[in-house]
Scaffold this active site. Structure first.
Site, PDB file in Angstrom:
ATOM      1  N   SER A 147       0.983  -1.241  -0.077  1.00 31.55           N
ATOM      2  CA  SER A 147      -0.069  -0.015  -0.018  1.00 31.55           C
ATOM      3  C   SER A 147       0.857   1.230  -0.004  1.00 31.55           C
ATOM      4  CB  SER A 147      -0.908   0.101   1.378  1.00 31.55           C
ATOM      5  OG  SER A 147      -1.490   1.358   1.484  1.00 31.55           O
ATOM      6  N   TYR A 160      -2.122   0.471  10.491  1.00 31.73           N
ATOM      7  CA  TYR A 160      -2.120  -0.125   9.408  1.00 31.73           C
ATOM      8  C   TYR A 160      -0.742   0.292   8.664  1.00 31.73           C
ATOM      9  CZ  TYR A 160      -3.668  -0.843   4.479  1.00 31.73           C
ATOM     10  OH  TYR A 160      -3.589  -1.345   3.020  1.00 31.73           O
TER      11      TYR A 160
HETATM   12  N1  NAP Z   1      -8.930  -0.799  -0.699  1.00 32.23           N
HETATM   13  C1  NAP Z   1      -7.642   0.198  -0.627  1.00 32.23           C
HETATM   14  O1  NAP Z   1      -7.993   1.319  -0.703  1.00 32.23           O
HETATM   15  C2  NAP Z   1      -6.416  -0.572  -0.589  1.00 32.23           C
HETATM   16  C3  NAP Z   1      -5.269   0.281  -0.758  1.00 32.23           C
HETATM   17  C4  NAP Z   1      -4.238  -0.369  -0.788  1.00 32.23           C
HETATM   18  C5  NAP Z   1      -3.782  -1.408  -0.266  1.00 32.23           C
HETATM   19  N2  NAP Z   1      -4.956  -2.320   0.053  1.00 32.23           N
HETATM   20  C6  NAP Z   1      -4.490  -3.695   0.149  1.00 32.23           C
HETATM   21  O2  NAP Z   1      -4.958  -4.609  -0.723  1.00 32.23           O
HETATM   22  C7  NAP Z   1      -5.556  -5.690  -0.063  1.00 32.23           C
HETATM   23  C8  NAP Z   1      -6.991  -6.262  -0.376  1.00 32.23           C
HETATM   24  O3  NAP Z   1      -7.695  -5.176  -0.042  1.00 32.23           O
HETATM   25  P1  NAP Z   1      -9.241  -5.025  -0.580  1.00 32.23           P
HETATM   26  O4  NAP Z   1      -9.468  -3.501  -0.609  1.00 32.23           O
HETATM   27  O5  NAP Z   1      -9.436  -5.734  -1.585  1.00 32.23           O
HETATM   28  O6  NAP Z   1      -9.916  -5.398   0.838  1.00 32.23           O
HETATM   29  P2  NAP Z   1     -11.135  -6.441   1.411  1.00 32.23           P
HETATM   30  O7  NAP Z   1     -12.142  -6.180   0.284  1.00 32.23           O
HETATM   31  O8  NAP Z   1     -11.559  -6.288   2.663  1.00 32.23           O
HETATM   32  O9  NAP Z   1     -10.276  -7.971   0.954  1.00 32.23           O
HETATM   33  C9  NAP Z   1      -9.519  -8.280   1.927  1.00 32.23           C
HETATM   34  C10 NAP Z   1      -9.594  -9.897   1.774  1.00 32.23           C
HETATM   35  O10 NAP Z   1      -8.711 -10.378   2.670  1.00 32.23           O
HETATM   36  C11 NAP Z   1      -9.313 -11.608   3.132  1.00 32.23           C
HETATM   37  N3  NAP Z   1      -8.783 -12.089   4.534  1.00 32.23           N
HETATM   38  C12 NAP Z   1      -8.730 -11.232   5.556  1.00 32.23           C
HETATM   39  N4  NAP Z   1      -8.305 -11.898   6.478  1.00 32.23           N
HETATM   40  C13 NAP Z   1      -7.925 -13.170   6.126  1.00 32.23           C
HETATM   41  C14 NAP Z   1      -7.161 -14.252   6.662  1.00 32.23           C
HETATM   42  N5  NAP Z   1      -6.944 -14.366   7.897  1.00 32.23           N
HETATM   43  N6  NAP Z   1      -6.867 -15.144   5.910  1.00 32.23           N
HETATM   44  C15 NAP Z   1      -7.342 -15.340   4.638  1.00 32.23           C
HETATM   45  N7  NAP Z   1      -7.965 -14.065   3.994  1.00 32.23           N
HETATM   46  C16 NAP Z   1      -8.097 -13.167   4.666  1.00 32.23           C
HETATM   47  C17 NAP Z   1     -10.882 -11.388   3.169  1.00 32.23           C
HETATM   48  O11 NAP Z   1     -11.538 -12.643   2.736  1.00 32.23           O
HETATM   49  P3  NAP Z   1     -12.226 -13.488   4.044  1.00 32.23           P
HETATM   50  O12 NAP Z   1     -12.822 -12.348   4.969  1.00 32.23           O
HETATM   51  O13 NAP Z   1     -13.241 -14.188   3.323  1.00 32.23           O
HETATM   52  O14 NAP Z   1     -11.136 -14.598   4.755  1.00 32.23           O
HETATM   53  C18 NAP Z   1     -10.927 -10.671   1.753  1.00 32.23           C
HETATM   54  O15 NAP Z   1     -11.352 -11.560   0.685  1.00 32.23           O
HETATM   55  C19 NAP Z   1      -5.376  -5.739   1.510  1.00 32.23           C
HETATM   56  O16 NAP Z   1      -3.906  -6.121   1.666  1.00 32.23           O
HETATM   57  C20 NAP Z   1      -5.168  -3.941   1.587  1.00 32.23           C
HETATM   58  O17 NAP Z   1      -4.304  -3.804   2.564  1.00 32.23           O
HETATM   59  C21 NAP Z   1      -6.249  -1.842  -0.177  1.00 32.23           C
END
Ligand code: NAP
Length: 261
Positions: A147, A160
């Site tokens: 990120s 975070y």
């Molecule tokens: N959205 C943003 O603005 C943003 C920006 C920069 C970086 N990111 C990064 O991008 C990645 C994905 O983010 P997103 O926005 O797509 O968020 P999201 O929709 O909340 O997705 C998170 C995913 O991680 C899974 N997860 C959580 N805990 C887990 C565990 N213990 N074991 C296996 N899977 C797990 C969740 O699935 P389950 O709950 O089904 O396990 C979900 O599929 C993250 O690493 C986040 O930090 C996001």
């Protein structure tokens, strides 16, 4: 006949992922789901992992992929996941999240622990478990979804930002440690991405989630990040995209976001 394939039509070019297997963690929503979808469309054999198996299975069925239950914070789950796979060419360490927005003076240590467990320790556990297979593929890719929070600090985000700085260091360290191995280490660092659950998990309020994206004409969407990941892992294998920072045009920096209202 015009528009109809015939014996004389040129063969369609092979899809870039043909013959390669990609594992995507956190594929039940957001960036992980979009990445799994994109890699499957690019011809990869895709294996999706996350805890919510119903969502995972529905997506896997719709894109012709395989779903396996996975909790990256549970070593037994990681081991079971790894032992169900024969071949792995690409691991996308995407599962992660942010669980509070408190200043350090009011730190919620449970949120800090969750953030470190899923973003850092979970990625380490998955990497350790799948690295032998990535090496054995002869041309492996280890991708971390970091990120911009892993490169810059901001108030109220330390559980975070500290965890994502950890992910950044993890990727840098692995790139050094694996320099003699046939494994690329790629970090994709997105800025603001409008996904369904990420901000909701952080703020625990729909109103505060809406405020994050309010007036931003075009935040990134999950497919934009999936596109970057797919691009990075389909370059010729001597080309290592070390770090790809990607933001919406409206976000010039963490604190500089153009809003229209
Ligand atoms: N959205 C943003 O603005 C943003 C920006 C920069 C970086 N990111 C990064 O991008 C990645 C994905 O983010 P997103 O926005 O797509 O968020 P999201 O929709 O909340 O997705 C998170 C995913 O991680 C899974 N997860 C959580 N805990 C887990 C565990 N213990 N074991 C296996 N899977 C797990 C969740 O699935 P389950 O709950 O089904 O396990 C979900 O599929 C993250 O690493 C986040 O930090 C996001």
């Amino acid at each position: 006949m015009p528009g109809t394939a015939s014996a004389h039509s040129p063969a369609s070019p092979a899809l870039p992922g043909a013959g390669r297997t990609a594992v995507v963690t956190g594929a039940s929503s957001g960036i992980g789901a979009a990445t799994a979808t994109r890699l499957a469309a690019d011809g990869f054999d895709v294996v999706l992992g996350a805890r919510r198996l119903d969502r995972l299975t529905a997506l896997a069925d719709s894109i012709g992929a395989r779903a396996l239950p996975l909790d990256i914070t549970d070593q037994a789950s990681v081991d079971a996941f790894a032992s169900a796979l024969d071949r792995i060419d690409v691991l996308v360490n995407n599962a992660g999240g942010s669980f509070d927005a408190k200043p350090v003076a009011e730190a919620d240590l449970d949120s800090w622990q969750r953030a470190f467990e899923v973003n850092v320790l979970g990625s380490v556990a998955m990497t350790r478990a799948l690295l032998p297979a990535l090496r054995a593929s002869g041309a492996g890719d280890l991708v971390f979804v970091g990120s911009t929070a892993g490169l810059t600090s901001y108030e109220g985000g330390a559980s975070y930002t500290a965890a994502k700085h950890g992910v950044h260091t993890l990727a840098e360290t692995l790139r050094l440690e694996l320099v003699y191995d046939p494994v690329r280490v790629v970090e994709i660092a997105p800025g603001m991405v409008k996904t369904e659950e990420f901000s909701l998990n952080r703020t625990r309020s729909q109103e505060r989630t809406d405020a994050v994206y309010r007036g931003v004409r075009e935040p990134l969407v999950a497919e934009d990040v999936a596109d970057c990941i797919a691009w990075a892992v389909t370059r010729p294998h001597h080309v290592n995209v070390d770090l790809l920072v990607v933001r919406p045009r409206a976000q010039a920096a963490q604190h500089k976001v153009a809003r229209e209202d």
